[in-house]
Enzyme design. Structure first.
Site, PDB file in Angstrom:
ATOM      1  N   GLU A 182      28.166  -8.456  46.821  1.00  0.00           N
ATOM      2  CA  GLU A 182      26.977  -9.303  46.641  1.00  0.00           C
ATOM      3  C   GLU A 182      25.825  -8.327  46.483  1.00  0.00           C
ATOM      4  OE1 GLU A 182      23.440 -10.389  47.699  1.00  0.00           O
ATOM      5  OE2 GLU A 182      24.416 -10.583  49.658  1.00  0.00           O
TER       6      GLU A 182
ATOM      7  N   CYS B 106      17.772 -10.054  48.650  1.00  0.00           N
ATOM      8  CA  CYS B 106      18.562 -10.042  47.417  1.00  0.00           C
ATOM      9  C   CYS B 106      18.385 -11.330  46.630  1.00  0.00           C
ATOM     10  CB  CYS B 106      20.029  -9.803  47.733  1.00  0.00           C
ATOM     11  SG  CYS B 106      20.731 -11.000  48.889  1.00  0.00           S
TER      12      CYS B 106
END
Length: 690
Positions: A260, A299
């Site tokens: 990720e 993120c």
């Protein structure tokens, strides 16, 4: 909980704390606001291969002895422990630059993941060690050969390599599904916030409730990690796309690698969301939150604000007003501070470098400055903080929204770029230029706009959030993954998938197609299959507690004839006078019926009367039916009977009762199947009567 600045942060290895004797070159972690040393990091002399083997042996054995539900109960215990000590985690997080609001997404968010997986594990998984996936696949005409898919836990260790921005949530969102699956975890936190990860691991270890080998922590570098991995192990990585690519190349064959990674996430202001609309206001508020929460170090943060060309000036003005009104930069320990520093001076320098790269590519600073801001210090004074890692919120404007740099460069801090668009097709194209994102949000109240954008951008995103006046107050937000839904994304976002409820548990398990006889599949899955041995006769199954009931216990009922008068009485009583039950000519004209037929729900009701033992006993309640299918119509004069078999028994770990799933089959006098369904009941664990 805090360590002296000369301390080397311990690792939790083989169910105990380990620290190297000394390491003169140990890395120093510093306070993000003041630059003062917090702790040192070193793994010199740590037996990493031994830690992995401890997980594969001791950890696998201790977790393998537990069912899904028993592991789920432990997750709730862990959540309650952290909930009771979260103020300690808040205080430590302040040293890394996190305000109290920031800690809500990290600390409380991580605790919430534990609660969610505890609940889902007990509601959606069996109280067993094998998970059955999908329906039975008949592989022979006589039913003697069947196939099913099952999930069993992987035999290795789940290694998580985490980013610095979420030392609690980022670790627990990986740990919870791995633990629930029965796979032990080794946590490798990022250096700048490793001391926060050490704190929550210590809190859990101090409970004495961690199964042996189920959780280990490596506080420092892991240079030989990938040479020690093998088939059955997993790696879950969160961080930069560049690092993910390098680590993936080192991953041995047979080791699952999930990434990720950073992505250039977008947020689109719909053409209908003009200034003055609730959608415009919600868009600006969300953009402010995403730029300033965790000082933009997320993120999932918005990196590209894609807005109608005519709305550019209005967005800049509204965002500027919000920043002036609400953003107070400073040490999170000072009252009134709403945005802290980035995690380190090195990170600050990297943010500045990337913003300059955006400027070199044609960007203009619309809001904010690269100059070091004056900030509120811990003592309440205001002034420069040269040892701190402070950056002002920055909005970069691009006249040319197709400039390659804006779709490739991420300034991982309180920075976003503003891109104008002329059509929905262009807006979607700009979203997709990011090369794959964790999330895109769209502010619109027009379903047509939502449908067109979803059609064009969904394949490039792991999650899409539509923000409107109806959900602006209740939305969890652009940058907030929730454990119920998948987190991850295609392309640059890493191509991986985390969370998503039970999906994440299954990522730590192997799906296997199992073929065999009904008897064998019953033994393998803990679910009775038609054709396997059954036990009719004897004491009625409804007279048996969970302690006495066995898979395959069965009731075979007497028969009951269905008369035309029964059908008409049921129709009048319920009001269901559908023509197939009341009009012979119309029913006969229907391709599915020979004439007037009995109501399906009449048959199900009668079936209950045929199989129920009515006296008080261990069966406490019927709480539903599942998978009901009507197969063969029943005409006046037909007879029905029912076979009810105990199919699956699921005791609850925290209650004095459990669920029993019964296989119900109604047949007619020709032995044709009339209906099939599952009956769900709650049954006491002990006692023949209540």
């Amino acid at each position: 909980m805090e360590h002296a600045v000369t301390d080397i942060l311990p690792s939790y290895i083989r169910d105990g704390w380990w620290t190297p004797a000394e390491d003169e070159v140990a890395a120093v972690v510093r306070d993000a606001s003041t630059g003062e040393p917090v702790v040192r990091l070193s793994t010199r002399g740590l037996d990493l291969a031994g830690a992995l083997e401890h997980a594969r042996t001791v950890g696998q054995e201790s977790l393998g002895a537990l069912t899904f539900h028993q592991r789920a109960v432990l997750l709730k215990e862990f959540a309650l422990v952290l909930q009771g000590r979260k103020d300690e985690l808040y205080a430590l997080s302040e040293r890394a630059g996190s305000t109290r609001r920031d800690s809500l997404s990290d600390v409380d968010g991580g605790i919430g993941v534990l609660f969610t997986y505890s609940s889902k594990g007990r509601r959606e998984l069996p109280n067993a060690k094998v998970y059955v996936d999908g329906p039975i696949e008949p592989l022979s005409k006589d039913g003697s050969f069947l196939g099913r898919h099952v999930y069993t836990r992987l035999p290795g260790v789940a290694v998580q390599i985490n980013a610095f921005n979420f030392p609690v949530w980022g670790a627990l969102e990986k740990f919870a599904p791995a633990f629930l699956a029965g796979v032990p975890t080794v946590v490798k936190p990022a250096s700048p916030t490793a001391y926060i990860a050490e704190a929550w691991v210590r809190m859990l270890a101090e409970t004495g409730r961690l199964p042996a080998g189920s959780l280990q922590l490596v506080s420092g570098s892991v240079p030989d990690l990938f040479t020690a991995l093998r088939l059955g192990d997993l790696v879950g990585f969160t961080g930069s796309a560049t690092t993910a690519s390098r680590l993936r190349a080192q991953t041995p064959d047979g080791v699952r690698f999930t990434a990720e990674t950073d992505s250039i996430n977008a947020s689109v202001l719909g053409p209908d969301a003009a200034p003055g609309t609730p959608e415009f206001d919600a868009y600006v508020k969300q953009l402010l939150v995403e730029m300033t929460t965790k000082a933009g170090q997320k993120c999932t943060a918005i990196r590209r604000a894609i807005v109608p060309a005519a709305a550019v000036d209005a967005v800049v003005a509204a965002l500027g007003e919000k920043i002036a009104e609400r953003v107070v930069i400073g040490d999170p320990r000072a009252a009134g501070v709403t945005m802290g520093p980035v995690v380190s001076r090195a990170q600050r320098d990297e943010v500045v470098r990337q913003v300059r790269a955006l400027q070199d590519a044609g960007g203009t600073l619309l809001l904010g400055s690269l100059d070091a801001p004056e900030v509120v210090h811990a003592d309440g004074s205001v002034g420069p903080a040269p040892e701190g890692a402070f950056v002002s919120p920055i909005l970069v404007g691009f006249d040319d929204p197709t400039a390659p740099a804006v779709h490739d460069i991420e300034a991982f801090g309180p920075v976003a770029s503003l891109l104008p668009y002329a059509s929905l097709a262009e807006a979607a194209h700009l979203v997709d230029r990011g090369g794959g994102s964790l999330v895109t949000s769209v502010a619109t109240n027009d379903p047509d706009v939502a449908v067109e954008l979803m059609t064009r951008i969904a394949a490039f995103n792991g999650r899409v959030l539509f923000l409107s006046r109806e959900n602006a107050r209740t939305s969890t937000g652009h940058g907030a993954p929730v454990p119920h839904l998948v987190h991850g994304g295609p392309g640059r976002a890493g191509g991986g998938e985390e969370l998503g409820g039970i999906r994440a548990v299954l990522h730590h398990m192997q799906r296997t197609a199992v073929q065999g006889s009904p008897e064998m599949l019953t033994a393998l899955t803990g679910v009775w299959h038609e054709g396997a041995e059954a036990q009719p006769g004897g004491a009625h199954p409804f007279r048996k507690s969970l302690a006495e009931l066995r898979i395959g216990d069965q009731v075979v009922s007497e028969t009951r004839e269905v008369a035309l008068d029964d059908i008409e009485t049921f129709a009048r009583f319920t009001g269901d006078t559908f023509y197939a039950h009341m009009d012979e000519e119309a029913a006969a004209a229907n391709p599915f019926f020979p004439g007037r037929v009995a109501h399906g729900y009449l048959l199900v009701s009668w079936a209950a009367g045929l199989f129920v033992d009515p006296a008080p006993g261990p069966v406490l309640a019927n709480y539903g039916l599942e998978n009901l299918r009507f197969v063969t119509p029943v005409s006046p004069g037909d007879e029905i009977r029912v076979v009810l078999t105990a199919k699956q028994i699921t005791p609850r770990e925290t209650d004095e009762y459990g669920e029993v799933r019964w296989d119900a089959v109604i047949r007619n006098q020709r032995d044709e199947i009339v209906a099939t369904y599952d009956v769900l009941t709650l049954v006491a664990k002990e006692g023949a009567s209540v």
